[in-house]
Design a protein around this motif. Structure first.
Motif, mmCIF file in Angstrom:
data_model
loop_
_atom_site.group_PDB
_atom_site.id
_atom_site.type_symbol
_atom_site.label_atom_id
_atom_site.label_comp_id
_atom_site.label_asym_id
_atom_site.label_seq_id
_atom_site.Cartn_x
_atom_site.Cartn_y
_atom_site.Cartn_z
ATOM 1 N N UNK A 12 32.762 37.518 46.524
ATOM 2 C CA UNK A 12 33.849 37.955 45.645
ATOM 3 C C UNK A 12 35.011 36.971 45.650
ATOM 4 N N UNK A 16 36.509 35.243 42.328
ATOM 5 C CA UNK A 16 37.923 35.268 41.926
ATOM 6 C C UNK A 16 38.418 33.844 41.665
ATOM 7 N N UNK A 241 37.652 52.216 40.071
ATOM 8 C CA UNK A 241 39.070 52.000 40.344
ATOM 9 C C UNK A 241 39.790 53.336 40.482
ATOM 10 N N UNK A 358 35.767 42.702 37.963
ATOM 11 C CA UNK A 358 36.818 42.878 38.968
ATOM 12 C C UNK A 358 37.494 41.555 39.286
ATOM 13 N N UNK A 359 36.680 40.505 39.446
ATOM 14 C CA UNK A 359 37.233 39.179 39.741
ATOM 15 C C UNK A 359 38.116 38.710 38.591
ATOM 16 N N UNK A 361 39.795 40.621 36.522
ATOM 17 C CA UNK A 361 41.046 41.392 36.552
ATOM 18 C C UNK A 361 42.020 40.773 37.552
ATOM 19 N N UNK A 362 41.497 40.392 38.720
ATOM 20 C CA UNK A 362 42.359 39.766 39.727
ATOM 21 C C UNK A 362 42.887 38.428 39.204
ATOM 22 N N UNK A 366 45.769 41.569 36.532
ATOM 23 C CA UNK A 366 45.835 42.892 35.913
ATOM 24 C C UNK A 366 45.603 43.985 36.960
ATOM 25 N N UNK A 367 46.582 44.862 37.105
ATOM 26 C CA UNK A 367 46.442 46.021 37.979
ATOM 27 C C UNK A 367 46.029 47.195 37.086
ATOM 28 N N UNK A 368 44.822 47.703 37.295
ATOM 29 C CA UNK A 368 44.266 48.696 36.362
ATOM 30 C C UNK A 368 45.200 49.896 36.213
ATOM 31 N N UNK A 369 45.708 50.382 37.329
ATOM 32 C CA UNK A 369 46.508 51.611 37.288
ATOM 33 C C UNK A 369 47.892 51.392 36.662
ATOM 34 N N UNK A 370 48.231 50.119 36.387
ATOM 35 C CA UNK A 370 49.530 49.851 35.770
ATOM 36 C C UNK A 370 49.392 49.523 34.284
ATOM 37 N N UNK A 444 31.594 47.659 42.751
ATOM 38 C CA UNK A 444 32.717 47.263 43.598
ATOM 39 C C UNK A 444 33.019 48.300 44.665
#
Lengths: 456, 86
Positions: A12, A16, A241, A358-359, A361-362, A366-370, A444
């Motif tokens: 991972x 990233x 997530x 996921x990689x 997004x990092x 990007x923070x999914x919950x935001x 993940x």
């Protein structure tokens, strides 16, 4: 997850770094430094030394760029050259997995080993038990001749001192179709003609020696360049997530996907079709898991006519995506390797695994919950979303059903029973992974955590 | 004794770096630590952007960040905190 923790983290981290470089438009400029950055000279090594680890990372990167490690012709060819080739190649390599020979431990040649607990007893019961004269007493202890041993285990059972050990070869034991075999060098090789892409070998290898041939360069490159693309995400993605589904949709849009389709919407349609199909048939088995249907063809072909003719949720969702966004390349966000094969067969244009997403997004920060919440362009019901977990298909089809997980001996026994027409249920759901897609080889989140987030 | 607080980051980078299972910490606590630890899941603690995503997953043990967190390293840190108080 069955992955050994260290190899998962290494994979991972490399993903990233790769995604970050792709986003910056500088993959060729950076990629050759990844092994050095990840294993600086002073770092303590998991293997013999940092140099070996760097070599393994180099091949891991090669696979990530979409190439087969087996095709390497020049060891000095820089990863940058592979990265450039990846940017211009027209179609992907049909092979899905590659064995990193440098990483393969070259596990034992025979699964049985005489330990030094052997007393060299007078009875020589192991020698007598061996049907192939592969075991002999030499210098006061028994020894197995690997050229003759057929791995039957009779010597182990015969030993009164429990001195003979069975040493499993994890990838071979995990493979349900004997597609990973010992090559002439002692390292494992993949038989692509037999492989059903279940990903079990990849999950099982404690050396992380089986790697996916990815298409991150194509997909993330297109996103970074702002090209339109439609994301079709598998139901299990929503469980990865700690964030509501609407924010996950927002995250996919921030990543650059111009359209977002829930594959669970395809699952809704598949459930309806399968229900109708079952009204006409005395017995059916599920068709949505391509690793399972591959297993049926390879190992229990007499059951093949009973596999539901209903297209998979992905096939339906691909149609929905095409109706909604005609001509826009479709990217399936997948929990597993097997779905890559389905995509290659023409269901969609590209596949990105959960890990690869996921990689990205990092890399994109990007923070999914935001993320701003919003609905998908094609939405599903909770019934379709429940396909993420074993039992979801059976519940949606609504028949008297049996649910099996895994592709091992126990499942095969059940499948043969159903093939002979003696199975107790009218509908048989089979998932290659224990617990269903949330436990896929490319997910993940820990399935124990993910399962709490699947609609019941 | 005041329990040790473990704050587990449930943000995207920590999930990507294989930290999702850390919310199951309760099940992994040795018997001797039961009742001495308070566990909370939190939204992204933003340690990934301030430090490096390669160091994820992160947790806070009594407010102190712990990088590359595993069940084992968290338990070790909890024991250090408890020893420091005794």
């Amino acid at each position: 997850m069955a992955y050994p923790a260290q190899t998962t983290r290494i994979r991972r981290e490399l993903l990233v770094k790769t995604a970050t470089a792709i986003r910056a438009g500088d993959l060729p400029g950076r990629v050759d430094r990844f092994p050095l950055e990840m294993r600086p000279r002073r770092e303590t090594a998991l293997r013999c030394c940092v140099h070996r680890e760097r070599a393994v990372l180099r091949y891991r990167a090669m696979a990530l760029l979409g190439f087969s490690v087996q095709d390497e012709e020049d060891e000095l060819k820089p990863l940058a050259d592979y990265a450039r080739e990846a940017l211009v190649r027209g179609s992907r390599d049909p092979r899905l997995l590659t064995v990193i020979e440098e990483a393969c431990g070259g596990c034992v040649r025979t699964a049985y080993f005489v330990s030094n607990a052997c007393r060299g007893c007078a009875d020589q019961s192991c020698v007598a038990a061996c049907p192939k004269q592969a075991i002999a007493v030499r210098g006061g202890q028994s020894a197995i001749d690997p050229d003759r041993c057929v791995n039957c285990g009779k010597c182990k059972d015969a030993c009164a001192f429990n001195a003979i050990l069975r040493i499993p070869i994890p990838c071979e034991e995990a493979c349900p179709v004997q597609a990973i075999v010992r090559g002439p060098s002692g390292r494992r090789e993949l038989r692509h003609d037999l492989c059903i892409a279940c990903g079990k070998c990849m999950q099982a290898c404690p050396f992380g020696a089986v790697a996916e041939q990815s298409e991150v360069v194509e997909v993330l490159g297109a996103l970074a360049a702002g090209k339109p693309m439609t994301a079709l995400f598998a139901p299990a993605l929503a469980a990865q997530f700690q964030a509501p589904l609407e924010r996950l949709v927002g995250a996919l849009r921030r990543l650059g996907f111009t359209g977002v389709v829930e594959v669970a919407a395809g699952a809704d349609l598949a459930a309806l079709a399968e229900r109708l199909e079952l009204e006409e048939a005395p017995f059916l088995t599920s068709s949505c898991c391509p690793a399972y249907t591959g297993l049926v063809e390879a190992r229990v072909p007499t059951l093949a006519p009973r596999v539901s003719a209903t297209p998979t949720p992905l096939a339906y969702a691909a149609g929905l995506a095409h109706e909604r966004f005609p001509g826009v390349p479709r990217v399936f966000i997948s929990p597993c390797v097997a779905k890559r094969r389905e995509a290659l067969a023409g269901a969609v244009e590209h596949v990105l695994t959960f890990e690869e997403l996921g990689a990205a997004l990092v890399a994109w920060g990007i923070e999914v919950d935001a993320c701003d919440p919003g609905p998908a362009d094609v939405q599903a019901t909770d019934r379709g979303r429940a396909f993420a977990m074993a039992g979801g298909v059976a519940a949606a089809v609504g028949a008297q059903a049996e649910v099996l997980c895994g592709l091992g001996a126990e499942t095969l026994r059940r499948l043969r029973l159903y093939a002979s027409g003696k199975g107790p249920a009218r509908f048989l759901e089979v998932m290659a992974c224990e617990g269903g897609c949330i436990a896929g080889p490319c997910t993940l989140a820990d399935p124990k955590v993910a399962r709490r987030r699947v609609p019941a | 004794m005041e329990p040790v607080t473990v704050t587990i980051c449930m943000g995207t980078a920590c999930v990507v770096m294989d930290g999702s299972r850390l919310v199951l910490l309760e099940e992994h606590l040795p018997e001797r630590l039961r009742g001495l630890v308070r566990i909370r899941g939190e939204r992204c603690l933003d340690l990934c952007t301030r430090r490096s995503a390669a160091l994820a997953p992160f947790v806070l043990v009594d407010g102190e960040p712990l990088a590359n967190a595993t069940f084992e390293s968290i338990v070790l840190r909890i024991e250090e905190r408890l020893a420091g108080r005794a």
